[in-house]
Design a protein around this motif. Structure first.
Motif, PDB file in Angstrom:
ATOM      1  N   PRO A   1      45.185  36.913  53.597  1.00 33.99           N
ATOM      2  CA  PRO A   1      45.131  38.207  52.908  1.00 33.99           C
ATOM      3  C   PRO A   1      46.519  38.837  52.786  1.00 33.99           C
ATOM      4  N   ALA A   2      47.349  38.636  53.788  1.00 33.87           N
ATOM      5  CA  ALA A   2      48.688  39.219  53.747  1.00 33.87           C
ATOM      6  C   ALA A   2      49.500  38.637  52.590  1.00 33.87           C
ATOM      7  N   SER A   3      49.481  37.282  52.446  1.00 35.34           N
ATOM      8  CA  SER A   3      50.222  36.658  51.341  1.00 35.34           C
ATOM      9  C   SER A   3      49.700  37.130  50.005  1.00 35.34           C
ATOM     10  N   LYS A   4      48.378  37.244  49.919  1.00 41.55           N
ATOM     11  CA  LYS A   4      47.796  37.659  48.644  1.00 41.55           C
ATOM     12  C   LYS A   4      48.340  39.025  48.243  1.00 41.55           C
ATOM     13  N   GLU A   5      48.466  39.911  49.235  1.00 41.65           N
ATOM     14  CA  GLU A   5      48.934  41.256  48.919  1.00 41.65           C
ATOM     15  C   GLU A   5      50.362  41.209  48.387  1.00 41.65           C
ATOM     16  N   ILE A   6      51.168  40.329  48.960  1.00 39.78           N
ATOM     17  CA  ILE A   6      52.572  40.235  48.529  1.00 39.78           C
ATOM     18  C   ILE A   6      52.679  39.572  47.157  1.00 39.78           C
ATOM     19  N   ILE A   7      51.932  38.483  46.976  1.00 36.56           N
ATOM     20  CA  ILE A   7      52.140  37.654  45.792  1.00 36.56           C
ATOM     21  C   ILE A   7      51.566  38.271  44.519  1.00 36.56           C
ATOM     22  N   TYR A   8      50.411  38.882  44.629  1.00 36.53           N
ATOM     23  CA  TYR A   8      49.799  39.471  43.431  1.00 36.53           C
ATOM     24  C   TYR A   8      50.458  40.820  43.172  1.00 36.53           C
ATOM     25  N   PHE A   9      51.692  40.826  42.645  1.00 35.27           N
ATOM     26  CA  PHE A   9      52.303  42.140  42.415  1.00 35.27           C
ATOM     27  C   PHE A   9      52.199  42.615  40.972  1.00 35.27           C
TER      28      PHE A   9
ATOM     29  N   THR B   1      43.925  34.862  39.311  1.00 36.74           N
ATOM     30  CA  THR B   1      44.831  33.712  39.440  1.00 36.74           C
ATOM     31  C   THR B   1      46.298  34.092  39.575  1.00 36.74           C
ATOM     32  N   ASN B   2      46.601  35.375  39.433  1.00 33.52           N
ATOM     33  CA  ASN B   2      47.991  35.835  39.441  1.00 33.52           C
ATOM     34  C   ASN B   2      48.772  35.319  38.238  1.00 33.52           C
ATOM     35  N   GLY B   3      48.052  34.920  37.172  1.00 30.81           N
ATOM     36  CA  GLY B   3      48.673  34.573  35.895  1.00 30.81           C
ATOM     37  C   GLY B   3      49.762  33.529  35.985  1.00 30.81           C
ATOM     38  N   ALA B   4      50.784  33.719  35.148  1.00 36.07           N
ATOM     39  CA  ALA B   4      51.838  32.714  35.018  1.00 36.07           C
ATOM     40  C   ALA B   4      52.659  32.564  36.296  1.00 36.07           C
TER      41      ALA B   4
END
Ligand SMILES: Nc1ncnc2c1ncn2[C@@H]1O[C@H](COP(=O)(O)OP(=O)(O)OP(=O)(O)O)[C@@H](O)[C@H]1O
Ligand SMILES: [Mg+2]
Lengths: 356, 258
Positions: free
Chosen positions: A83-91, A158-161
């Motif tokens: 969950p932590a990575s998801k919060e960072i990556i999906y910006f 998917t956080n797109g491109a």
């Protein structure tokens, strides 16, 4: 039926045990680079096996494999990232709240990757498998591209491109080759079952197969869905091997590489697919130098990216022109052959002998 | 005798071409019926329409009381009509036995997962089909080549294998599309004896296309004559042989052939 059946079963069991033992030892002694190449080989093997089921055994010219793989990768990636990575990556856009806090273990994530890919295979197969040959190829190619474009655009999922990063890394040979061996065994059992023969009948002569009472569409859809399932599994494994993925990885060129392996190994030979996948992965590494700058007889050549694929494409061309059967044709590795070499007469050979 | 197959106003058009036109056929249980006519008369098209390969432009096909018009070929096979093909269509990568066993797939009372897991229900069913098919091959004298590649057989045996494969679907009605094509008179005669024998043994009704009239005369009880898709005549062998229209349209052509 077969007086050596027991012997063959024991031999098979022995080979499986020895390979797992070898994997275990290799894991402890080999350097991580070699392990990575071997793991990639396992993924290619699964991809080639599953495409071979569709193309080599059922005779459906499908070029959608990269699409199914893409689905498997994303499903597995999203399900296992912390969950932590998801919060960072999906910006660009925050991740959909339903997915924000899931964090599954590896194996169920791989399985679900396969299942969702199979679901898409089923849905795509439904309209597409009414087509044949080049029309089917174009349609499946199109669907694979649609999958990729959808993945690029449903950003909250998917956080797109930008793709996914920090997917948990798995480097265990047992996981990758375990999946490959299970895939091989399951597909072997399917191919040698009544269903496998129905697939081959459709490949050999569709009209005759239908006249034998086989529902062509249902069986094509079944084969296609099973193929998509294993492509999804391979995709999930790919996510864990390279830990960061984005939609551009799943272009048509990827399907082309798998196609190349299938043709190289022999359309209609499972063992051929595995052998060719291992050869391909190793050659990909060995041939890396051709993309580097080099000094050829005093001639400076700057690195040409993609040169390896040029070599492989030429290789494919040569195979299709001069050796269309590939390494194994439609033959399989089999114990009869080995036993005969060792001087043990097998029952089937005996029967042949009597008939002549 | 009960009626088994009936076509009503059956027509098949390809673009502007009327390959079959207003065909009315009735076949009773246990009969051997012939369908003859010159090249391109529409004989194969009649089979293709009956077996669901083509959907007729108009008219219907009734089999054992069911209107089977528009059914899929596999459904029609399941309902009890089997066929052979004018240009042999064997499964070329398979052995003789495997070719015949394909017909048993739809009769397998087990699921794919049972097959993958190797559960006994699958194994037993498969073993039983294996035995049945071996026995069938014995009955048609192909058991000595059961493990040979199907396409490696001599032509005559390939034809017989196609018939065996059709029998494996356990049909009531067997459609044979020029089974004696490419055979010499002696071989044709043997084949016709073979057809008579399997009709007895398997309790079949046979509907047979033949190009050469002499071949069917000996076996068929009734014969339909087709020319340019139109039914020229129908009757027993003598009636057909003496029919003016048939002599004009058909026998002339045979003489030229011969
Ligand atoms: N799929 C098709 N599309 C277009 N025309 C067709 C098709 N099938 C058959 N025809 C045409 O229909 C006519 C009848 O063909 P059919 O094959 O039924 O003849 P046949 O009596 O079986 O001849 P033969 O003795 O040569 O086997 C021919 O003119 C043929 O060209
Ligand atoms: Mg014909």
């Amino acid at each position: 039926m077969d007086k050596h059946a027991k012997l063959k079963f024991i031999l098979t069991l022995l080979v499986v045990l020895v390979s797992f033992g070898a994997l275990y030892i290799a894991q402890g002694t080999m350097n991580s680079f070699y392990i990575r190449v071997l793991n990639l080989a396992a993924i290619y093997a699964i991809l080639a096996l599953s495409l071979n089921l569709i193309l080599g055994f059922t005779g459906m010219f499908s070029l959608g494999h990269a699409g199914f793989m893409c689905i498997g990768s994303y499903v597995a990636g999203i399900l296992t990232m912390s969950p932590a990575s998801k919060e960072i990556i999906y910006f660009m856009e925050p991740i959909h709240p339903l997915l924000a806090n899931v964090q599954w273990p590896i194996l169920p994530a791989i399985l679900l990757g396969g299942i969702i890919a199979a679901l898409f295979g089923f849905m795509i197969g439904f309209p597409a498998l009414r087509l044949r040959d080049d029309y089917l190829a174009i349609a499946t190619l199109g669907f694979a591209e649609i999958i990729r474009i959808v993945v690029t655009n449903v950003i909250p999922i998917t956080n797109g491109a930008l793709g996914l990063k920090n997917i948990p890394s798995v480097d265990s040979l047992l996981v990758y080759w375990g999946c490959a061996i299970v895939t091989l065994i399951v597909l072997m059992r399917i191919i040698n079952s009544s269903w496998g023969y129905a697939f081959k009948a459709i490949r050999d002569n569709e009209i005759a197969a239908q006249a034998m009472g086989i529902n062509i569409f249902k069986h094509k859809l079944l084969s296609f869905t099973i193929g998509a399932f294993f492509a999804g599994i391979a995709g999930a494994l790919m996510a864990f091997l390279i830990t960061s993925i984005d939609p551009t990885m799943y272009r048509f060129t990827f399907t082309f590489q798998i196609l190349l392996i299938v043709v190289l190994g022999g359309m209609g030979s499972l063992s051929g697919s595995v052998i060719a996948a291992v050869i391909f992965s190793i050659l990909m590494e060995v041939l890396r130098f051709v993309e580097q700058p080099m000094n050829l007889l005093g001639l400076e050549i700057s690195g040409i990216p993609g040169m390896r694929m040029v070599i492989f494409s030429l290789g494919l061309l040569l195979i299709i022109l001069f050796y269309r059967r590939g390494l194994m044709g439609t033959n399989e590795f089999n114990w009869n052959w080995v036993l005969n070499r060792l001087g043990i007469k097998t029952s089937h050979q005996g029967k042949r002998g009597e008939a002549n | 005798m009960a009626e088994l197959l009936r076509t009503e106003h059956l027509s098949m058009e390809f673009g502007g071409l009327r390959a079959v036109s207003d065909l009315a056929i009735t076949i009773s249980e246990g009969e051997i019926i012939g369908l003859i006519g010159p090249n391109g008369a529409g004989k194969t098209t009649v089979f293709n329409v009956i077996t669901g390969v083509y959907r007729p432009t108009t008219g219907k096909v009734v089999f054992a009381g069911d209107d089977i018009t528009g059914w899929r070929p596999d459904q029609i096979t399941e309902r009890g009509i089997a066929r052979t093909f004018q240009n042999i269509r064997l499964f070329e990568t398979m052995s003789v036995l495997e070719n015949v066993m394909i017909a048993k797939h739809v009769r397998l009372k087990a699921t794919l997962s049972e097959a993958i897991l190797g559960l006994p229900r699958y194994g037993k069913a498969r073993q039983q089909h294996y035995q049945e098919c071996l026995e069938l091959l014995e009955k048609v004298q192909l058991d000595d080549v059961a493990f040979e590649q199907a396409t490696s057989l001599p032509y005559g045996k390939q034809r017989r294998l196609e018939i065996a494969r059709a029998l494996a679907t356990e049909p009531q009605l067997l459609l044979l599309d020029e089974p004696a094509a490419g055979m010499n008179p002696q071989e044709s005669l043997e084949l016709m004896e073979f057809v008579k024998r399997i009709r007895q043994e398997f309790d079949l009704t046979v509907f047979m296309i033949e190009h050469h009239m002499e071949v069917v005369m000996g076996v068929c009880q009734r014969i339909y004559v087709l020319d340019y898709g139109v039914t020229l005549a129908e009757g027993n062998p003598e009636e057909i042989q003496n029919n003016e229209k048939v002599i004009e349209a058909y026998l002339g052509a045979v003489d030229i052939d011969a």
